[in-house]
Design a protein around this motif. Structure first.
Motif, PDB file in Angstrom:
ATOM      1  N   ASP A   1      -6.583  13.354  -4.460  1.00 36.08           N
ATOM      2  CA  ASP A   1      -6.080  12.089  -4.541  1.00 36.08           C
ATOM      3  C   ASP A   1      -4.896  11.785  -3.892  1.00 36.08           C
TER       4      ASP A   1
ATOM      5  N   ARG B   1       7.551  -4.868  -3.293  1.00 33.56           N
ATOM      6  CA  ARG B   1       6.797  -3.789  -4.343  1.00 33.56           C
ATOM      7  C   ARG B   1       7.974  -2.702  -4.338  1.00 33.56           C
TER       8      ARG B   1
ATOM      9  N   ASN C   1      -1.045   6.777  -0.376  1.00 34.69           N
ATOM     10  CA  ASN C   1      -1.429   5.669  -0.808  1.00 34.69           C
ATOM     11  C   ASN C   1      -0.469   4.889  -1.526  1.00 34.69           C
ATOM     12  N   ARG C   2      -0.690   3.548  -1.827  1.00 38.70           N
ATOM     13  CA  ARG C   2       0.327   2.744  -2.484  1.00 38.70           C
ATOM     14  C   ARG C   2       0.215   2.866  -3.887  1.00 38.70           C
ATOM     15  N   THR C   3      -0.886   3.081  -4.563  1.00 40.63           N
ATOM     16  CA  THR C   3      -1.106   3.008  -5.830  1.00 40.63           C
ATOM     17  C   THR C   3      -0.144   4.022  -6.607  1.00 40.63           C
ATOM     18  N   MET C   4      -0.183   5.312  -6.074  1.00 41.32           N
ATOM     19  CA  MET C   4       0.398   6.296  -7.044  1.00 41.32           C
ATOM     20  C   MET C   4       1.939   6.458  -6.659  1.00 41.32           C
TER      21      MET C   4
ATOM     22  N   LYS D   1      -1.371   2.856   4.993  1.00 36.93           N
ATOM     23  CA  LYS D   1      -1.883   2.933   3.865  1.00 36.93           C
ATOM     24  C   LYS D   1      -0.794   3.293   2.607  1.00 36.93           C
ATOM     25  N   GLN D   2       0.141   3.785   3.017  1.00 37.12           N
ATOM     26  CA  GLN D   2       1.347   4.148   2.297  1.00 37.12           C
ATOM     27  C   GLN D   2       2.190   3.371   2.019  1.00 37.12           C
TER      28      GLN D   2
ATOM     29  N   CYS E   1       1.897  10.717  -1.759  1.00 35.18           N
ATOM     30  CA  CYS E   1       0.955   9.851  -2.131  1.00 35.18           C
ATOM     31  C   CYS E   1      -0.125   9.658  -1.079  1.00 35.18           C
TER      32      CYS E   1
ATOM     33  N   VAL F   1       4.972   0.252   1.255  1.00 39.07           N
ATOM     34  CA  VAL F   1       4.887  -0.913   0.468  1.00 39.07           C
ATOM     35  C   VAL F   1       5.740  -2.218   0.953  1.00 39.07           C
TER      36      VAL F   1
END
Ligand code: PEP
Ligand code: MN
Length: 365
Positions: free
Chosen positions: A179, A253, A211-214, A246-247, A209, A249
């Motif tokens: 992940d 945010r 990614n942005r979500t975590m 992708k990572q 991460c 923000v």
């Protein structure tokens, strides 16, 4: 050169005016254009939550022909950002030339990237270029979870006379799907902190991460482990970023993430107890997460075995293999201070779950 105690480091609060724990560094992965840099910087400044503005000028990329940074021209844009917003600015250096250029353009803090820390020749050259220079330097962990290599790099910079010195934890490369882009292996920064209690360590959730979500979760985890700050990548238009899109923000945010952090309290004896308890609980949470990941991976293998048996007309349950596993695990578990009862119960349920996975995956629908 033996590892040093690093006990005469200058506290982070004295590196630049107004700094306090947690130190927050924010800004784009890369400087792309004067407009992108200034726009992002103004939005970040408006948050009032970021201490230092970051932007990569020289980008070490895995493949040739990817965007390798705008180069020294970007230092002029950074200088403009500093003039216009008043924020101190930071960039990555990977060579002697980078060090001289960054200093020439008044960069306030430099960091050394993960790929560079892994190379003692490069670290030694950079350290020598830093001799007699008074600038805060942060050393990112090397790509592999090699504490000695990280500490060795830090020691080289220290030996050059740098006393405004810190580390950045950005996770470690791993083979296979996960992940997270880089596995945190929190044990490594925790051990670095144990060896050098007064060396500030900044968490870099963006590169952990991928990614942005975590990012919020990992940023909180870094705070729970009592790290001294965060470096988070933020871009005025993340989807259009030239590197690490992708990572990254948006500044908005970033503001939400920072506002959402629950900070751990400092010092007095009761609070010290709570902080230690929180740190230990965070370690438990980390191991629980690892347990789940391992169980998930184990079940996937069980499913593959199920399919393999089906293709070869072999029954799912093979009791000889199973009692072998249990006996082996009980013996190994004893050596680790784990009781027979515990080991046999836990493996009993793992086995049951594996069988269910094998049945489900081979069921003809
Ligand atoms: C970066 O901070 O943009 C960067 C290149 O990071 P790392 O060295 O951690 O990969
Ligand atoms: Mn990046």
């Amino acid at each position: 050169m033996a590892a040093n105690e690093l006990n005469d480091l200058i506290p982070m609060s004295e590196w630049l005016p107004g700094l306090k724990k947690p130190l927050i560094i924010g800004g784009p992965c890369s400087a792309e254009s004067p407009e992108q840099l200034m726009q992002t910087a103004k939005e970040i400044k408006a948050l009032g939550q970021v201490d230092i503005f970051r932007a990569g000028i020289w980008k070490p990329r895995t493949f040739p022909n990817n965007f390798e940074g705008v180069g020294s021209i970007g230092l002029e844009w950074l200088r403009e950002v500093k003039k216009e917003t008043g924020m101190p600015v930071a960039t990555e250096v990977g060579s002697v030339k980078h060090v001289f250029e960054a200093i020439k353009y008044g960069v306030d803090l430099i960091w050394i990237g993960a790929r560079t820390t892994a190379n003692p020749f490069a670290m030694q050259e950079i350290a020598e270029a830093l001799q007699g220079v008074d600038i805060p330097v942060l050393v990112k962990n090397p790509l592999s979870p090699d504490l000695e290599l990280w500490d060795g790099g830090i020691n080289r910079i220290y030996a050059a006379g740098i006393r405004k010195l810190g580390a950045i934890h950005r996770g470690f490369s791993t083979w296979g799907k996960s992940d997270l882009r880089n596995t945190p292996h929190w044990q490594v920064p925790i051990e670095l902190k144990r060896i050098h209690p007064n060396l500030p360590i900044i968490g870099d959730p963006s590169h952990i991460c991928g990614n942005r979500t975590m990012i919020a979760e990992i940023a909180q985890r870094a705070m729970d482990f009592n790290l001294d700050g965060l470096m988070i990548e933020s871009h005025c238009n993340p989807d259009a970023a030239w590197s690490d899109a992708k990572q990254q923000v948006t500044p908005a945010r970033l503001g939400e993430i920072l506002s959402g952090l629950k900070m751990k309290s400092e010092s007095t004896s009761d609070e010290k107890f709570i902080r230690t308890l929180d740190e230990l609980r965070s370690q438990i949470d980390m191991y629980d997460d690892q347990l789940l990941n391992i169980l998930e991976a184990r079940m996937k293998i069980a499913e593959k075995i199920g399919l393999h048996k089906k293709d070869n007309n072999v029954s799912i349950l093979q009791s000889a293999r199973w009692s072998d596993i249990i006996n082996k695990m009980i013996a190994k578990g004893n050596g680790k201070g784990l009781s027979d009862k515990f080991i046999s119960e836990i493996f009993q349920s793992i086995h049951e779950e594996s069988i269910n996975h094998q049945i489900n995956v081979t069921r003809d629908i």
